[in-house]
Design a protein around this motif. Structure first.
Motif, PDB file in Angstrom:
ATOM      1  N   ILE A 120       0.839  -1.198   0.000  1.00  0.00           N
ATOM      2  CA  ILE A 120       0.000   0.000   0.000  1.00  0.00           C
ATOM      3  C   ILE A 120       0.871   1.243   0.000  1.00  0.00           C
ATOM      4  O   ILE A 120       0.624   2.197  -0.761  1.00  0.00           O
ATOM      5  N   LEU A 121       1.907   1.256   0.833  1.00  0.00           N
ATOM      6  CA  LEU A 121       2.795   2.415   0.881  1.00  0.00           C
ATOM      7  C   LEU A 121       3.473   2.649  -0.467  1.00  0.00           C
ATOM      8  O   LEU A 121       3.561   3.789  -0.930  1.00  0.00           O
TER       9      LEU A 121
ATOM     10  N   SER B  58       9.090   6.972   5.783  1.00  0.00           N
ATOM     11  CA  SER B  58       8.307   8.182   5.528  1.00  0.00           C
ATOM     12  C   SER B  58       6.902   8.062   6.096  1.00  0.00           C
ATOM     13  O   SER B  58       6.266   9.063   6.410  1.00  0.00           O
ATOM     14  N   ALA B  59       6.408   6.845   6.256  1.00  0.00           N
ATOM     15  CA  ALA B  59       5.057   6.634   6.773  1.00  0.00           C
ATOM     16  C   ALA B  59       4.984   6.763   8.286  1.00  0.00           C
ATOM     17  O   ALA B  59       3.899   6.848   8.846  1.00  0.00           O
ATOM     18  N   SER B  60       6.123   6.790   8.948  1.00  0.00           N
ATOM     19  CA  SER B  60       6.094   6.737  10.402  1.00  0.00           C
ATOM     20  C   SER B  60       5.372   7.934  11.007  1.00  0.00           C
ATOM     21  O   SER B  60       4.601   7.768  11.935  1.00  0.00           O
TER      22      SER B  60
ATOM     23  N   ALA C  48      -0.704   8.253   3.027  1.00  0.00           N
ATOM     24  CA  ALA C  48      -2.079   8.668   3.328  1.00  0.00           C
ATOM     25  C   ALA C  48      -3.057   7.508   3.172  1.00  0.00           C
ATOM     26  O   ALA C  48      -4.098   7.474   3.826  1.00  0.00           O
ATOM     27  N   ALA C  49      -2.710   6.544   2.322  1.00  0.00           N
ATOM     28  CA  ALA C  49      -3.595   5.396   2.077  1.00  0.00           C
ATOM     29  C   ALA C  49      -3.413   4.274   3.087  1.00  0.00           C
ATOM     30  O   ALA C  49      -4.191   3.315   3.100  1.00  0.00           O
ATOM     31  N   LEU C  50      -2.399   4.385   3.938  1.00  0.00           N
ATOM     32  CA  LEU C  50      -2.129   3.319   4.908  1.00  0.00           C
ATOM     33  C   LEU C  50      -3.102   3.410   6.080  1.00  0.00           C
ATOM     34  O   LEU C  50      -2.930   4.206   6.993  1.00  0.00           O
ATOM     35  N   THR C  51      -4.138   2.602   6.012  1.00  0.00           N
ATOM     36  CA  THR C  51      -5.092   2.474   7.115  1.00  0.00           C
ATOM     37  C   THR C  51      -5.188   1.001   7.473  1.00  0.00           C
ATOM     38  O   THR C  51      -4.845   0.129   6.664  1.00  0.00           O
ATOM     39  N   LEU C  52      -5.643   0.726   8.682  1.00  0.00           N
ATOM     40  CA  LEU C  52      -5.792  -0.667   9.084  1.00  0.00           C
ATOM     41  C   LEU C  52      -6.788  -1.385   8.184  1.00  0.00           C
ATOM     42  O   LEU C  52      -6.578  -2.551   7.822  1.00  0.00           O
TER      43      LEU C  52
END
Length: 170
Positions: free
Chosen positions: A13-14, A97-99, A20-24
């Protein structure tokens, strides 16, 4: 569902859509599990990101252990070049970068401290070893942002020059 499959789904996904698209829910959907199944292994988005960071560190440690070389720095150089050649550093770029939080990167800070201090005093030339390790960081970072910058011939030339720093009389 195994933890690695969940982490793979999150990384995909990342890579495909950004942080921004990383959701559970998105990770559960991509992995083909219920959100409850995901929460069983990772109770929050932060835990999922920490899991990705820790897995990247473990992967690099395993890659280093598999490299030839008489010194820690030689193995570090070989592992870095293997990562750059395979494009693995892109995974690091998207995960870190997602952290969104310095706390989630604590395991990476600890690993960087270890990688840059490990056996440094035992190197034949600790200053040259430190230069090579820092050059590896620069190569990694640049390759994360511009993967096409260095050709295989460029990487081979860099490898030869960095090894010459470690073994000036060879």
């Amino acid at each position: 569902m195994r933890r690695d499959e969940l982490l793979d789904a999150a990384e995909q996904i990342l890579c495909d859509q950004g942080s921004a698209a990383l959701t559970l829910s998105a990770v559960a959907d991509r992995a083909g599990v219920s959100k409850g199944g995901l929460l069983y292994h990772y109770g929050s988005k932060e835990a999922l990101i920490r899991g990705m960071v820790e897995r990247l560190i473990d992967d690099f440690d395993e890659l280093m252990a598999a490299q030839p070389g008489d010194t820690y720095t030689e193995r570090y150089l070989e592992a870095t070049l293997a990562s750059v050649r395979s494009g693995r550093q892109r995974r690091w770029a998207v995960v870190t970068s997602a952290s969104g939080s310095i706390d989630l990167l604590a395991p990476l800070r600890d690993a960087m401290t270890r990688w840059h201090r490990e056996e440094l005093a035992q190197e034949p030339d600790p200053v040259a070893a430190q230069i090579v390790r820092l050059a590896c960081e620069g190569l990694w970072d640049v390759a994360s942002h511009d993967p096409g910058l260095n050709t295989e011939a460029d990487l081979q030339a860099l490898e030869l020059r960095l090894k010459a720093l470690l073994h000036p009389s060879a």
